[in-house]
Design a protein around this motif. Structure first.
Motif, PDB file in Angstrom:
ATOM      1  N   ARG A 270       0.859  -1.186   0.000  1.00 37.46           N
ATOM      2  CA  ARG A 270       0.000   0.000   0.000  1.00 37.46           C
ATOM      3  C   ARG A 270       0.897   1.238   0.000  1.00 37.46           C
ATOM      4  O   ARG A 270       1.778   1.375   0.847  1.00 37.46           O
ATOM      5  N   GLN A 271       0.679   2.114  -0.976  1.00 31.72           N
ATOM      6  CA  GLN A 271       1.456   3.353  -1.084  1.00 31.72           C
ATOM      7  C   GLN A 271       0.493   4.536  -0.947  1.00 31.72           C
ATOM      8  O   GLN A 271      -0.519   4.597  -1.652  1.00 31.72           O
ATOM      9  N   GLN A 272       0.832   5.462  -0.057  1.00 31.02           N
ATOM     10  CA  GLN A 272      -0.030   6.626   0.156  1.00 31.02           C
ATOM     11  C   GLN A 272       0.785   7.901  -0.008  1.00 31.02           C
ATOM     12  O   GLN A 272       1.831   8.073   0.622  1.00 31.02           O
ATOM     13  N   PHE A 273       0.273   8.813  -0.819  1.00 27.45           N
ATOM     14  CA  PHE A 273       0.895  10.110  -1.060  1.00 27.45           C
ATOM     15  C   PHE A 273      -0.049  11.191  -0.515  1.00 27.45           C
ATOM     16  O   PHE A 273      -1.236  11.210  -0.857  1.00 27.45           O
ATOM     17  N   THR A 274       0.489  12.088   0.308  1.00 24.51           N
ATOM     18  CA  THR A 274      -0.350  13.068   1.007  1.00 24.51           C
ATOM     19  C   THR A 274       0.214  14.463   0.845  1.00 24.51           C
ATOM     20  O   THR A 274       1.433  14.679   0.963  1.00 24.51           O
ATOM     21  N   VAL A 275      -0.682  15.421   0.591  1.00 21.15           N
ATOM     22  CA  VAL A 275      -0.360  16.843   0.605  1.00 21.15           C
ATOM     23  C   VAL A 275      -1.335  17.503   1.580  1.00 21.15           C
ATOM     24  O   VAL A 275      -2.555  17.300   1.478  1.00 21.15           O
ATOM     25  N   GLU A 276      -0.802  18.280   2.508  1.00 19.77           N
ATOM     26  CA  GLU A 276      -1.629  18.978   3.491  1.00 19.77           C
ATOM     27  C   GLU A 276      -1.145  20.412   3.606  1.00 19.77           C
ATOM     28  O   GLU A 276       0.062  20.667   3.644  1.00 19.77           O
ATOM     29  N   HIS A 277      -2.072  21.350   3.661  1.00 17.57           N
ATOM     30  CA  HIS A 277      -1.714  22.768   3.811  1.00 17.57           C
ATOM     31  C   HIS A 277      -2.733  23.452   4.711  1.00 17.57           C
ATOM     32  O   HIS A 277      -3.944  23.252   4.563  1.00 17.57           O
ATOM     33  N   ARG A 311       1.404  26.064   7.411  1.00 14.62           N
ATOM     34  CA  ARG A 311       2.086  24.760   7.480  1.00 14.62           C
ATOM     35  C   ARG A 311       1.761  23.988   6.215  1.00 14.62           C
ATOM     36  O   ARG A 311       0.594  23.854   5.840  1.00 14.62           O
ATOM     37  N   THR A 312       2.798  23.475   5.558  1.00 13.69           N
ATOM     38  CA  THR A 312       2.643  22.677   4.345  1.00 13.69           C
ATOM     39  C   THR A 312       3.415  21.378   4.512  1.00 13.69           C
ATOM     40  O   THR A 312       4.568  21.397   4.957  1.00 13.69           O
ATOM     41  N   ARG A 313       2.779  20.270   4.136  1.00  5.59           N
ATOM     42  CA  ARG A 313       3.417  18.966   4.313  1.00  5.59           C
ATOM     43  C   ARG A 313       3.191  18.096   3.082  1.00  5.59           C
ATOM     44  O   ARG A 313       2.083  17.996   2.559  1.00  5.59           O
TER      45      ARG A 313
END
Length: 741
Positions: A270-277, A311-313
């Motif tokens: 399982r591969q998960q890619f996340t962008v949060e701002h 905050r950016t992740r």
């Protein structure tokens, strides 16, 4: 005596109301306790496999009518709190309160950077609070609860698995996953939320949509928008000057976005890619900072403050089933995160010369984080009765920290721009291993982590000192044991070592004022600063029957080399020999206490919950109490399902008075303000309108009780005339309308 009798009568009424409101109305309480926890072992475990106290919040515990921010999140958890003091400050002078907002978590009397905060396994920015920044203070509220699906709060040292900052415990949040919104066989699902909270007139809109693009790919996108005003209190003086006890007017806007792509071609990976701002912008009109009369050049006619947070992740979380001799499962986490915060204070002094009437100080603080972790898990059967499960891995972090102070009309002893600490790079390299030897009756769980911490401070023209750097190693062992002495019953013990490395500001804090008449002073770096360390012991008992669950725990912790930020170390106060302050390893602290939790399904439709927490703290080197410890607290909640559509409940919360013997009042003229005991009652209702719509409502502090939270008033004098400004909100309603599709 009559007043005391009256208070006890009110408490009796509150408890009776809590019971009647919930049992006479109705709901099958919250969802059953979660089946797994993660923080206790860095991988999924059943709660009875972890020798630690962990609170897990999810589902209706995060209902938007009840939880708008992190302060609401822990409102009913004894021995856990979030500080949010009244916003009262001056422009450039040290002191004041409230600029950090929801400052961060306090667990069993320890707070700030001693508590590790994680979102999807990524470390959150640090707290930065110091008088050398004037009124500026940066808390740790970089969250939007609309994006959070699950929270685990582990109490007690966690350095054996997570390293620095886990001295007091962990608050680990997980953002929502696509599968949480997708029904079996569906290719599209989502949730929309509208919420309002009267305490700070918080209005929130949220939309989360998830989809399944193919058998292997799923995705999620979320947008959260919010606006809020000042947090209400029970002050009554509305004057636009320092006598004011009503809250200062504030406006806050927040937006957050989350995007995820999940690739799961089969059950083995399982591969998960996340962008949060996240963005938060605020403005406060500090009426309390104005002078009562404009009669001297120091009189203030206007004072305003601003706040900007970002905050950016970006992160990648990969998990594989490898079925090899060295591991059954493997996980890799890579993350980059940038956090920026800026606070300004602007004041107007009309009797100053025209060129110096308006003063401004702006403080910026930033962190850039690179984080990588690799871990593996292997399980082996050792025969009929015993098995062993091992988790081991590597953690790498690199954090760049910076700050800048700018403005107009600085104090006579300073020139803008400047830096209070030099740009610093913090590196951490760690190896960890935990092994669980388990049979049907026993578990023995040793763990060990080695950390290498490096703080490299860079020379800078805006920082006129030789900066100190730090290199240190730490070994953090842990040993846990569980004895399942009867079906559904167990005793457990957990001994753990913890540590926390000094922060960049603590290592290199610099401030200098040699112009003060008879009071010249400065702060200087301390190249000899050592990490804080701890040894904690926790003994617990759990019992579970068909309709009830009980847990009780006693704990004791010894903490060495506590870092105190500004301690006078030399000087007499002249320009040639100023009073000199440093961050030093000064105190040894002992914390001890008890906690108790019960969940009882009285009927299939009615559930009772009880929680109690008590902590005592002592600074061993002085024999004085530790002021960050909150008073004892008891929470009783009942929920009942009236029918398929209606769920009703109530929660009564009693907090004992803070006693003078539990407060270090040294240096505080007039003695400390000691908030009296209080009992509040909250009632709530959830209406399932149909399969897709739900309306929730909560009324907090039904009796409109006037009270103060110790965490928000500690350090204040009993003679302070505006103490009502620090009181908690009165009666308030919050509502939320949720649509799932």
């Amino acid at each position: 005596m009559r007043g005391e009798a009256g208070r006890w009568r009110w408490r009796a009424v509150a408890w009776a109301a809590a019971w009647v409101a919930a049992t006479a109305w109705a709901q099958s309480a919250d969802e059953p306790l979660p089946a797994v926890v993660v923080t206790g072992a860095r991988s999924e475990r059943a709660p009875n496999e972890v020798p630690a106290t962990i609170d897990v919040l999810g589902g209706e515990a995060l209902n938007p009518a009840e939880v708008q921010d992190i302060r609401d999140l822990v409102r009913d958890l004894p021995n856990v709190s979030v500080r949010r003091a009244a916003v009262r400050f001056s422009a450039v002078s040290p002191g004041g309160t409230g600029r950090e907002g929801n400052a961060g978590f306090n667990i069993r009397g320890l707070e700030g950077n001693r508590v590790l905060l994680l979102v999807d396994g990524v470390r959150m920015p640090r707290e930065l609070v110091s008088g050398v920044f004037g009124s500026a203070a940066f808390g740790r509220d970089y969250y939007d609860m609309g994006l959070i699906d699950r929270v685990e709060i582990q109490r007690g040292a966690a350095s054996a698995l997570y390293g620095s900052d886990g001295l007091a415990g962990i608050v680990a949040m997980q953002t929502i996953q696509p599968q949480a919104l997708l029904q079996p066989g569906a290719t599209l699902g989502g949730r929309a939320v509208m919420a309002y909270d009267e305490e700070d007139r918080h209005r929130r809109l949220g939309l989360t949509v998830a989809g399944r693009a193919s058998e292997a790919w799923s995705w999620l996108g979320a947008v959260q928008l919010g606006r809020a005003r000042e947090l209400d209190n029970q002050g009554t003086v509305d004057a636009p000057n320092s006598t004011r006890t009503r809250p200062n007017p504030e406006r806050m806007e927040q937006s957050a976005v989350l995007a995820k792509a999940v690739w799961q071609p089969d059950a083995r990976q399982r591969q998960q890619f996340t962008v949060e701002h996240l963005e938060r912008d605020g403005r406060v009109e500090a009426l309390s900072g104005r002078s009562v009369t404009i009669s001297s050049p120091l009189s203030v006619a206007d004072l305003d403050g601003t706040l900007d947070m970002r905050r950016t992740r970006f992160s990648w979380d990969g998990r594989w089933r490898v079925d090899a001799a060295w591991a059954d499962e493997m996980q890799v986490l890579l993350a980059w995160q940038q956090a920026r915060a800026q606070e300004s204070a602007i004041e107007f002094r009309p009797l100053q010369p025209a060129a110096t009437q308006e003063r401004e100080r702006t403080v910026r603080y930033g962190e850039n984080l690179w984080q990588a972790s690799w871990q593996a898990q292997r399980s082996v059967s050792l025969g009929k009765d015993w098995g062993v499960r091992t988790v081991y891995g590597l953690d790498l972090t690199r954090t760049e920290l910076d700050n800048l102070v700018t403005g107009r009309v600085p104090p006579s002893y300073e020139r803008y721009p400047l830096k209070r600490f030099p740009d610093t790079v913090e590196r951490n390299t760690a190896l960890f291993v935990q092994t669980e030897w388990a049979s049907e009756a026993f578990s023995v769980i040793p763990a060990l982590r080695w950390d290498r911490v490096e703080l490299d401070a860079r020379r800078d023209a805006l920082y006129p000192r030789d900066p100190a750097s730090l290199r240190d190693d730490a070994l953090s062992p842990k040993l846990g044991m569980i004895w399942r002495y009867a079906p559904g019953a167990q005793l457990y013990a957990n001994w753990a070592a913890g540590f926390r490395a000094p922060g960049a500001l603590q290592l290199n804090n610099f401030f200098e004022n040699l112009a003060g008449a008879g009071f010249a002073y400065r702060t200087i770096p301390n190249p000899n600063l050592k990490p804080e360390t701890s040894h904690t012991l926790e003994l617990g008992w759990r019992r579970q029957g068909d309709t009830w669950q009980t847990e009780a725990v006693v704990f004791r912790g010894r903490y060495r080399d506590f870092i105190e930020d500004l301690v006078p170390v030399s000087g007499v106060g002249t320009a040639s020999d100023p009073i000199t302050y440093q961050a030093v390893n000064r105190d040894r602290v002992t914390l001890r206490g008890v906690e108790f939790k019960v969940r009882w399904s009285i009927t299939p439709l009615t559930t009772l919950r009880v929680a109690y927490g008590l902590t005592k703290g002592t600074v061993d080197t002085t024999g004085r109490p530790l002021n960050s410890v909150n008073p004892p607290e008891l929470v009783v909640g009942v929920e009942h399902r009236l029918n398929e559509a209606w769920t009703l409940g109530a929660t009564a919360r009693h907090v004992w008075a803070k006693r003078a013997s539990d407060v270090d009042a040294s240096g505080l003229s007039g003695g400390p303000f000691l908030p009296p005991s209080f009992t509040t009652l909250d009632v709530r209702a959830r209406w399932r309108i149909d399969r897709d719509w739900q309306l929730s409502a909560t009324v907090r502090n039904v009796a409109d009780r006037k009270y103060w939270e110790w965490t928000n008033v500690r350090g204040l004098s009993a003679t302070l005339p505006v103490i009502d400004a620090y009181s908690a909100p009165g009666r308030a309603v919050s509502v939320a309308l949720t649509r799932t599709f």
